[in-house]
Design an enzyme around this catalytic site. Structure first.
Site, PDB file in Angstrom:
ATOM      1  N   GLU A   1       6.076  -7.183   5.687  1.00 20.90           N
ATOM      2  CA  GLU A   1       6.291  -6.995   4.254  1.00 20.90           C
ATOM      3  C   GLU A   1       7.720  -6.564   3.934  1.00 20.90           C
ATOM      4  O   GLU A   1       8.053  -6.291   2.795  1.00 20.90           O
ATOM      5  CB  GLU A   1       5.270  -6.018   3.642  1.00 20.90           C
ATOM      6  CG  GLU A   1       4.739  -4.963   4.551  1.00 20.90           C
ATOM      7  CD  GLU A   1       3.581  -4.158   3.993  1.00 20.90           C
ATOM      8  OE1 GLU A   1       3.052  -4.477   2.925  1.00 20.90           O
ATOM      9  OE2 GLU A   1       3.206  -3.181   4.658  1.00 20.90           O
TER      10      GLU A   1
ATOM     11  N   CYS B   1      -2.313 -11.365   3.486  1.00 21.60           N
ATOM     12  CA  CYS B   1      -3.247 -10.467   2.808  1.00 21.60           C
ATOM     13  C   CYS B   1      -2.701  -9.961   1.477  1.00 21.60           C
ATOM     14  O   CYS B   1      -3.345  -9.164   0.807  1.00 21.60           O
ATOM     15  CB  CYS B   1      -3.633  -9.293   3.709  1.00 21.60           C
ATOM     16  SG  CYS B   1      -2.257  -8.200   4.083  1.00 21.60           S
TER      17      CYS B   1
ATOM     18  N   ASP C   1       4.580  -6.803  -1.081  1.00 21.08           N
ATOM     19  CA  ASP C   1       5.802  -6.058  -0.789  1.00 21.08           C
ATOM     20  C   ASP C   1       6.924  -6.968  -0.307  1.00 21.08           C
ATOM     21  O   ASP C   1       8.089  -6.699  -0.574  1.00 21.08           O
ATOM     22  CB  ASP C   1       5.517  -4.970   0.257  1.00 21.08           C
ATOM     23  CG  ASP C   1       4.929  -3.736  -0.397  1.00 21.08           C
ATOM     24  OD1 ASP C   1       5.469  -3.304  -1.428  1.00 21.08           O
ATOM     25  OD2 ASP C   1       3.901  -3.227   0.098  1.00 21.08           O
TER      26      ASP C   1
ATOM     27  N   HIS D   1     -14.053   3.265 -10.975  1.00 20.39           N
ATOM     28  CA  HIS D   1     -15.402   3.192 -10.418  1.00 20.39           C
ATOM     29  C   HIS D   1     -16.387   2.597 -11.403  1.00 20.39           C
ATOM     30  O   HIS D   1     -17.346   1.931 -11.026  1.00 20.39           O
ATOM     31  CB  HIS D   1     -15.858   4.589  -9.987  1.00 20.39           C
ATOM     32  CG  HIS D   1     -15.359   4.942  -8.626  1.00 20.39           C
ATOM     33  ND1 HIS D   1     -15.110   6.216  -8.226  1.00 20.39           N
ATOM     34  CD2 HIS D   1     -15.060   4.150  -7.572  1.00 20.39           C
ATOM     35  CE1 HIS D   1     -14.684   6.205  -6.975  1.00 20.39           C
ATOM     36  NE2 HIS D   1     -14.644   4.961  -6.555  1.00 20.39           N
TER      37      HIS D   1
HETATM   38  C1  PEP Z   1       1.141  -6.300   0.465  1.00 22.23           C
HETATM   39  O1  PEP Z   1       2.171  -5.631   0.382  1.00 22.23           O
HETATM   40  O2  PEP Z   1       1.086  -7.520   0.261  1.00 22.23           O
HETATM   41  C2  PEP Z   1      -0.127  -5.642   0.824  1.00 22.23           C
HETATM   42  C3  PEP Z   1      -1.216  -6.326   1.062  1.00 22.23           C
HETATM   43  O3  PEP Z   1      -0.111  -4.283   0.851  1.00 22.23           O
HETATM   44  P1  PEP Z   1      -0.287  -3.359  -0.453  1.00 22.23           P
HETATM   45  O4  PEP Z   1      -0.570  -4.270  -1.619  1.00 22.23           O
HETATM   46  O5  PEP Z   1      -1.383  -2.428  -0.144  1.00 22.23           O
HETATM   47  O6  PEP Z   1       1.064  -2.712  -0.537  1.00 22.23           O
HETATM   48 MG    MG Z   2       2.199  -3.598   1.083  1.00 22.39          MG
END
Ligand code: PEP
Ligand code: MG
Length: 603
Positions: A453, A524, A477, A210
């Site tokens: 993923e 993402c 992932d 934070h």
């Molecule tokens: C990913 O696995 O790319 C993802 C966006 O999820 P996290 O990083 O939260 O596992």
């Molecule tokens: Mg993930």
């Protein structure tokens, strides 16, 4: 954002320290050490009859701490706006939560020790459990509990809690200090006056602490995780040069270092001006192909910043982080409030809420989950939600209710079988039916997607898509599970290769399936925010890229500098490659040609 990331050569009399840059900016200033100060911990034996009075003392100290925190929160809200002060909502939850109080009482009853000793032991035991977690963000929440606990303890002992952090200005001493501390609590950071504090420098901390979030919000450059011994050796008043992007600090910088800092500052200014000018133009390639940039966030407080500073929506809201500050699971109302405020903050853009991704390296102390030998392969994400239908339903209800207030989408993490997806969708339908029965408003047409993923999901995309509107490629992932490489193990980091041809092939399969069914795909994972891979992602036909907000300007710049057919050629080349290195080299050559300004950062 720094373009000159080559470290300055170490010279006699000018020591270079390397830490983690968590808040951008270049500063030359004088060191000022801030210590928490020590206090004497009372250590008295008590009689059973004294327990009641001791607990009253604790109640008063907690009440006092609550008032002080409220004051800090209000001051922060005035300086930075209500969204940044939200960090202190988490603090209020800690101070109001009965768990610490109850644990202290139990310890006192068992050991017959004074309340100060019992409370201190309660904090230690609570935080020790959290400190064991691998997840950096969760470990940082333990730092929050310590910060609040320390405040309550000081109030119990009668110590001054919010003493000023800097020497009074006398017009002679330097006005711009680089504050040095082992650890800087968010309450301390919030009391800093940005007019006098030029930068922070600490031996602990991380990007997701934070304090780092506040440093970015206050616009104060910061470097954390610098070697403690080296920091301890710096005396008050020492001249330092700090680069909050590169995470570098030079002690007693000489002329050469100062000149290079000036050059870096100029280069950053040029790039910043470029980003600013670019931000008014549409995110499209030179030949008119439109892309959509969105942000990854972990807390509602980040939503407003994303909307106001970057003018984008949210492509991944990692909802599990909402649960981390409190010691109890959030109930439907609390979740609804958080989701609704996020949706309203990013209006008219959309938010993709990802349902809980608990497990792997993210555990909640509230849930007593059994120990697993291989947690990343275990009870994680959608598997956890399906095993706890009540928790899952509560979350879906809250998300659906928020969908009545703006554009909401939902997605399920770590789907690996069709049955899992069907089960999750059945539960979603049940929740919708309950809401209808109770006459509670929601968007019945809310988009539903799933993350890709796990390799099995990438190969089964066609079957999964029949039930969905979109896919989101979670490359973090996907790389981990495809290449059998633990994403958090630095010893095998060389095997963690997002550009591995097998990953590109899997991504292509997913995109082809989606596009031929008139559906869309977003990415993402961290790969989406690495401008080195932007041409590759775009060339694959992915039109939505979701990333950490700091990456938005550079990715936008790359998109605006390329032509789609060239990006497609890059994909075709990559699909013929046998190694990640070949793909990466080609991506570098591509970026060097279209955006040479960005290459230094990526080499
Ligand atoms: C990913 O696995 O790319 C993802 C966006 O999820 P996290 O990083 O939260 O596992
Ligand atoms: Mg993930």
């Amino acid at each position: 954002m720094s373009v000159l990331s080559e470290p300055v050569q170490k010279k006699a009399g000018c020591e270079r320290l390397q830490g983690t840059g968590v808040s951008e900016g270049l500063v030359v200033g004088n060191a000022f050490r801030v210590d928490h100060g020590s206090y004497v911990m009372p250590d008295r034996r008590i009689q059973t009859s004294e327990i009641g009075a001791e607990l009253d003392k604790l109640r008063r100290a907690m009440e006092m701490s609550k008032k002080q925190l409220e004051e800090v929160r209000q001051n922060l809200a005035q300086t930075l706006g209500a969204d940044h002060a939200e960090i202190f909502d988490g603090y209020m939850m800690i101070v109001e939560d009965p768990s610490l109080f109850n644990l202290a009482r139990k310890i006192m009853e068992k050991e017959l020790c004074c309340v100060e000793k019992a409370f201190s032991a309660a904090i230690d035991s609570f935080c020790k459990e959290m400190d064991k977690l691998e997840d950096e963000y969760l470990r940082e929440r333990s730092a929050d509990i310590r910060d609040v606990g320390e405040r309550i303890l000081r109030n119990l002992i009668g110590e001054v809690v919010d003493a000023p952090l800097l020497p009074p200005s006398d017009g002679v001493e330097p006005e711009h200090w680089i504050v040095i501390a082992d650890d800087l609590s968010p309450s301390a950071a919030a009391r800093m006056n940005p007019d006098r504090v030029a930068a922070f420098l600490t031996s602990t901390g991380s990007r997701t602490s934070h304090t780092a979030i506040l440093a970015r919000a206050l616009g104060i450059p910061a470097v954390v995780a610098v070697n403690k011994q080296s920091l301890d050796a710096i005396e008050d008043g020492t001249l330092l040069a700090l680069d909050g992007t590169a995470g570098e600090v030079y002690v007693h910088p000489d002329e050469q270092v100062l000149r290079i800092f000036d050059e870096r500052r100029e280069a950053q200014e040029v790039l910043l001006n470029h980003y600013k000018a670019e931000s008014n133009y549409p995110v499209e390639t030179l030949d008119g192909y439109q892309a959509c940039l969105v942000a990854n966030v972990e807390l509602p407080s980040e939503a407003l910043n994303v909307r106001q500073r970057h003018n984008v929506g949210i492509g991944l809201f990692r909802t599990e982080f909402l649960f981390i500050n409190g010691m109890n699971l959030l109930d439907e109302e609390e979740q609804f409030k958080a989701y609704k405020s996020t949706v309203e903050a990013v209006k008219p853009y959309s938010v993709i809420f990802r349902t809980l991704d608990i497990g792997g390296d993210k555990f909640l102390s509230q849930l007593k989950m059994p120990h697993e030998l291989n947690p990343f392969m275990g009870m994680r994400a959608i598997r956890f939600s399906l095993s706890q239908p009540n928790i899952f339903k509560t979350q879906l209800r809250a998300i659906l209710r928020a969908s009545a207030f703006g554009k909401v989408r939902v997605m399920f993490p770590m789907i690996s079988t069709l049955e899992e997806l069907e089960k999750a969708l059945r539960i979603l339908d049940e929740v919708k039916a309950e809401l209808k029965r109770d006459h509670i408003e929601f968007n019945d047409q809310m988009d539903v997607g799933c993350m890709i993923e796990v390799p099995a999901a990438a190969m089964l995309a066609e079957k999964l898509l029949k039930h969905l509107t979109f896919f989101s490629l979670g490359t973090n992932d996907l790389v981990q599970y495809s290449l059998a490489v633990d994403r958090s193990n630095p010893h095998i980091g060389y095997l963690y290769q997002p550009a591995h041809p097998s990953i590109i092939r899997m991504m292509k399969n997913v995109v082809d399936v989606a596009l031929s069914n008139d559906k869309w795909v977003s990415v993402c994972g961290e790969m989406g925010g690495e401008c080195l891979y932007t041409p590759l992602i775009l060339g694959l036909g992915i039109h939505e890229l979701s990333m950490s907000p700091v990456s938005l300007p550079s990715v936008r710049m790359v998109i605006r500098s390329i032509k789609m057919h060239e990006a497609e050629d890059l994909v075709n080349y990559s699909l013929r490659c046998g190694s990640a290195q070949e793909v990466q080299e080609e991506c570098k050559r591509f970026l060097q040609r279209v955006c040479p300004e960005l290459v230094a950062k990526n080499v």
